[in-house]
Design a protein around this motif. Structure first.
Motif, PDB file in Angstrom:
ATOM      1  N   VAL A  62      -5.941  -3.783   6.754  1.00  0.00           N
ATOM      2  CA  VAL A  62      -4.787  -3.419   5.921  1.00  0.00           C
ATOM      3  C   VAL A  62      -3.913  -2.393   6.637  1.00  0.00           C
ATOM      4  O   VAL A  62      -4.387  -1.639   7.484  1.00  0.00           O
ATOM      5  CB  VAL A  62      -5.195  -2.798   4.550  1.00  0.00           C
ATOM      6  CG1 VAL A  62      -5.783  -3.843   3.624  1.00  0.00           C
ATOM      7  CG2 VAL A  62      -6.099  -1.596   4.727  1.00  0.00           C
ATOM      8  N   GLY A  63      -2.644  -2.386   6.249  1.00  0.00           N
ATOM      9  CA  GLY A  63      -1.750  -1.305   6.627  1.00  0.00           C
ATOM     10  C   GLY A  63      -1.651  -0.359   5.444  1.00  0.00           C
ATOM     11  O   GLY A  63      -2.182  -0.644   4.354  1.00  0.00           O
ATOM     12  N   TYR A  64      -0.973   0.780   5.648  1.00  0.00           N
ATOM     13  CA  TYR A  64      -0.829   1.755   4.561  1.00  0.00           C
ATOM     14  C   TYR A  64       0.637   2.155   4.420  1.00  0.00           C
ATOM     15  O   TYR A  64       1.335   2.373   5.411  1.00  0.00           O
ATOM     16  CB  TYR A  64      -1.663   3.002   4.842  1.00  0.00           C
ATOM     17  CG  TYR A  64      -3.156   2.745   4.767  1.00  0.00           C
ATOM     18  CD1 TYR A  64      -3.787   2.621   3.542  1.00  0.00           C
ATOM     19  CD2 TYR A  64      -3.918   2.613   5.925  1.00  0.00           C
ATOM     20  CE1 TYR A  64      -5.148   2.372   3.469  1.00  0.00           C
ATOM     21  CE2 TYR A  64      -5.283   2.367   5.866  1.00  0.00           C
ATOM     22  CZ  TYR A  64      -5.891   2.256   4.628  1.00  0.00           C
ATOM     23  OH  TYR A  64      -7.234   2.004   4.549  1.00  0.00           O
TER      24      TYR A  64
ATOM     25  N   VAL B 157      -0.031   6.147  -2.179  1.00  0.00           N
ATOM     26  CA  VAL B 157      -0.419   5.380  -0.993  1.00  0.00           C
ATOM     27  C   VAL B 157      -0.860   3.987  -1.442  1.00  0.00           C
ATOM     28  O   VAL B 157      -1.713   3.860  -2.323  1.00  0.00           O
ATOM     29  CB  VAL B 157      -1.564   6.060  -0.209  1.00  0.00           C
ATOM     30  CG1 VAL B 157      -1.857   5.270   1.072  1.00  0.00           C
ATOM     31  CG2 VAL B 157      -1.233   7.505   0.126  1.00  0.00           C
ATOM     32  N   ARG B 158      -0.261   2.974  -0.827  1.00  0.00           N
ATOM     33  CA  ARG B 158      -0.612   1.588  -1.133  1.00  0.00           C
ATOM     34  C   ARG B 158      -1.108   0.898   0.129  1.00  0.00           C
ATOM     35  O   ARG B 158      -0.691   1.248   1.241  1.00  0.00           O
ATOM     36  CB  ARG B 158       0.603   0.815  -1.643  1.00  0.00           C
ATOM     37  CG  ARG B 158       1.031   1.199  -3.026  1.00  0.00           C
ATOM     38  CD  ARG B 158       2.126   0.253  -3.539  1.00  0.00           C
ATOM     39  NE  ARG B 158       2.421   0.541  -4.927  1.00  0.00           N
ATOM     40  CZ  ARG B 158       3.249   1.505  -5.332  1.00  0.00           C
ATOM     41  NH1 ARG B 158       3.856   2.231  -4.440  1.00  0.00           N
ATOM     42  NH2 ARG B 158       3.438   1.726  -6.608  1.00  0.00           N
ATOM     43  N   THR B 159      -1.955  -0.111  -0.069  1.00  0.00           N
ATOM     44  CA  THR B 159      -2.382  -0.935   1.069  1.00  0.00           C
ATOM     45  C   THR B 159      -1.429  -2.124   1.210  1.00  0.00           C
ATOM     46  O   THR B 159      -0.842  -2.576   0.234  1.00  0.00           O
ATOM     47  CB  THR B 159      -3.808  -1.473   0.848  1.00  0.00           C
ATOM     48  OG1 THR B 159      -3.873  -2.009  -0.469  1.00  0.00           O
ATOM     49  CG2 THR B 159      -4.853  -0.405   1.014  1.00  0.00           C
ATOM     50  N   ILE B 160      -1.312  -2.623   2.438  1.00  0.00           N
ATOM     51  CA  ILE B 160      -0.551  -3.842   2.720  1.00  0.00           C
ATOM     52  C   ILE B 160      -1.478  -4.752   3.534  1.00  0.00           C
ATOM     53  O   ILE B 160      -1.933  -4.352   4.613  1.00  0.00           O
ATOM     54  CB  ILE B 160       0.722  -3.523   3.547  1.00  0.00           C
ATOM     55  CG1 ILE B 160       1.668  -2.635   2.728  1.00  0.00           C
ATOM     56  CG2 ILE B 160       1.427  -4.807   3.964  1.00  0.00           C
ATOM     57  CD1 ILE B 160       2.915  -2.216   3.487  1.00  0.00           C
TER      58      ILE B 160
ATOM     59  N   HIS C 191       2.293   2.325   7.994  1.00  0.00           N
ATOM     60  CA  HIS C 191       1.428   2.236   9.173  1.00  0.00           C
ATOM     61  C   HIS C 191       0.886   0.809   9.242  1.00  0.00           C
ATOM     62  O   HIS C 191       0.027   0.424   8.444  1.00  0.00           O
ATOM     63  CB  HIS C 191       0.279   3.249   9.042  1.00  0.00           C
ATOM     64  CG  HIS C 191      -0.520   3.377  10.291  1.00  0.00           C
ATOM     65  ND1 HIS C 191      -0.308   4.391  11.209  1.00  0.00           N
ATOM     66  CD2 HIS C 191      -1.522   2.627  10.794  1.00  0.00           C
ATOM     67  CE1 HIS C 191      -1.153   4.249  12.213  1.00  0.00           C
ATOM     68  NE2 HIS C 191      -1.910   3.176  11.990  1.00  0.00           N
ATOM     69  N   ILE C 192       1.408   0.026  10.195  1.00  0.00           N
ATOM     70  CA  ILE C 192       1.066  -1.391  10.282  1.00  0.00           C
ATOM     71  C   ILE C 192       0.355  -1.675  11.607  1.00  0.00           C
ATOM     72  O   ILE C 192       0.986  -1.783  12.656  1.00  0.00           O
ATOM     73  CB  ILE C 192       2.344  -2.274  10.175  1.00  0.00           C
ATOM     74  CG1 ILE C 192       3.118  -1.956   8.888  1.00  0.00           C
ATOM     75  CG2 ILE C 192       1.987  -3.754  10.258  1.00  0.00           C
ATOM     76  CD1 ILE C 192       2.394  -2.272   7.600  1.00  0.00           C
ATOM     77  N   GLY C 193      -0.965  -1.763  11.546  1.00  0.00           N
ATOM     78  CA  GLY C 193      -1.723  -2.103  12.748  1.00  0.00           C
ATOM     79  C   GLY C 193      -3.191  -2.196  12.418  1.00  0.00           C
ATOM     80  O   GLY C 193      -3.626  -1.468  11.561  1.00  0.00           O
TER      81      GLY C 193
ATOM     82  N   HIS D  14      -9.314  -0.937   9.555  1.00  0.00           N
ATOM     83  CA  HIS D  14     -10.289  -2.014   9.700  1.00  0.00           C
ATOM     84  C   HIS D  14     -11.471  -1.487  10.504  1.00  0.00           C
ATOM     85  O   HIS D  14     -11.459  -0.346  10.972  1.00  0.00           O
ATOM     86  CB  HIS D  14      -9.659  -3.248  10.350  1.00  0.00           C
ATOM     87  CG  HIS D  14      -9.187  -3.053  11.767  1.00  0.00           C
ATOM     88  ND1 HIS D  14      -8.209  -2.142  12.124  1.00  0.00           N
ATOM     89  CD2 HIS D  14      -9.560  -3.669  12.926  1.00  0.00           C
ATOM     90  CE1 HIS D  14      -7.995  -2.221  13.422  1.00  0.00           C
ATOM     91  NE2 HIS D  14      -8.811  -3.130  13.931  1.00  0.00           N
ATOM     92  N   LEU D  15     -12.487  -2.353  10.654  1.00  0.00           N
ATOM     93  CA  LEU D  15     -13.736  -1.865  11.235  1.00  0.00           C
ATOM     94  C   LEU D  15     -13.944  -2.345  12.671  1.00  0.00           C
ATOM     95  O   LEU D  15     -14.986  -2.891  13.017  1.00  0.00           O
ATOM     96  CB  LEU D  15     -14.910  -2.276  10.341  1.00  0.00           C
ATOM     97  CG  LEU D  15     -14.851  -1.582   8.981  1.00  0.00           C
ATOM     98  CD1 LEU D  15     -15.756  -2.259   7.981  1.00  0.00           C
ATOM     99  CD2 LEU D  15     -15.204  -0.099   9.112  1.00  0.00           C
TER     100      LEU D  15
END
Ligand SMILES: [Zn+2]
Length: 304
Positions: free
Chosen positions: A147-149, A135-138, A209-211, A63-64
């Motif tokens: 998003v997470g990856y 690689v997928r986004t969550i 990777h969730i954050g 995210h930004l």
């Protein structure tokens, strides 16, 4: 040597401190480097870990917020000074391109390498694929689009069992076919199944990777039983309401996601600077999910 390792270069939140650098993680998957977030100091973290700049071809931004992107101008500029060639792909939202492109146009003219953007959306989708990896986004729940990856190795081919292959007189030209699962038909008509000529492949490894995110109970299903789950834990349980209000999670919530997804291990990070002892995050999480580790700068976790 590991074929899939996770290197923590920054695991603090908000701003650099004497204890922690802002978010940056580098995956080393069969000697290709994949960076997730690029907080201030990312390029120094790479040097400290001996991670080679010319092996880094993909940067995934979650995210930004500044603590996840402020290292990017310096990193891209230094790679130009180092005469790096080839192409770097930055995976980010359309807003990321809007912010970063003018900066590149101004500071990074006549670059010896190409920067390409891959525009992602705040929903689940496949954003990268090569011979060995997807690689997928969550989608996550933060104060801005985030998003997470999910990094997943594709199924691996079995190994040839040399002793069995020699015993059955398997011709060298058949090796690849047998590893793909085809049987070997001997000159006398005997059929040898591929399973008798091969040893099982190593299990496929995966990393989520969730954050940054508030706790999302249903997210465990999206993640699945990964080899390693990184889940942000900005706060501890006594500050759960602050966490929710600011779009963050507690260590206990991170542990619940790890438990519910069936992850093998949990890595915690993105600590608020209000806490002075990172072990508290580990202790809180371990009451729910015993295989929890508190990240620190310089930590490497090998998944195989
Ligand atoms: Zn954030």
């Amino acid at each position: 040597m590991s074929t899939f390792s996770v290197n923590v270069l920054g695991c603090g939140s908000a701003r650099p401190s004497l204890r922690h650098m802002p978010s940056c993680t580098v995956l080393n998957i069969r000697e290709s480097l994949f960076m997730i977030d690029c907080g201030e100091g990312a390029q120094l973290g790479m040097q400290r870990k001996g991670l080679k700049f010319n092996r880094l071809n993909h940067i995934f931004l979650t995210h930004l917020h500044g603590d996840h992107v402020f290292g990017l101008p310096g990193l891209l500029g230094s790679m130009a000074l180092m005469q790096r060639t080839g192409r770097i792909t930055i995976h980010t939202f359309a807003e990321g391109v809007e912010v970063l492109q003018p900066m590149l146009d101004y500071f990074c003219q006549d670059m010896p390498y190409e920067v390409q953007f891959n525009v992602i959306k705040p929903e689940r989708h496949l954003i990268y694929e090569d011979d060995v990896l997807r690689v997928r986004t969550i989608p996550l729940s933060h104060r801005v689009k985030c998003v997470g990856y999910l990094f997943e190795e594709k199924p691996k081919t079995p190994h040839l069992d040399r002793a069995s292959a020699d015993f059955h007189g398997l011709p060298r030209a058949m090796y690849a076919a047998v590893k793909r699962g085809e049987p070997y038909v001997k000159p006398d008509g005997t059929v040898i199944p591929a399973s008798a000529l091969t040893k099982p492949a190593a299990p496929s490894l995966s990393y989520a990777h969730i954050g940054d995110t508030a706790y999302i109970p249903g997210i465990a299903k999206e993640i699945g039983p990964v080899s390693l789950l990184y889940h942000e834990s900005t706060y501890l349980a006594p500050h759960a309401s602050v966490a929710k209000e600011r779009g963050h999670s507690t260590a206990a919530e991170a542990a619940m996601v790890a438990r519910d997804s069936g992850a093998s291990r949990l890595l915690l990070g993105h600590y608020s600077s209000r806490y002075k002892d990172d072990k508290l995050f580990e202790e809180e999480a371990r009451k729910i999910f015993p295989d929890a580790i508190a990240a620190y700068e310089g930590l490497t976790i090998n998944l195989d």
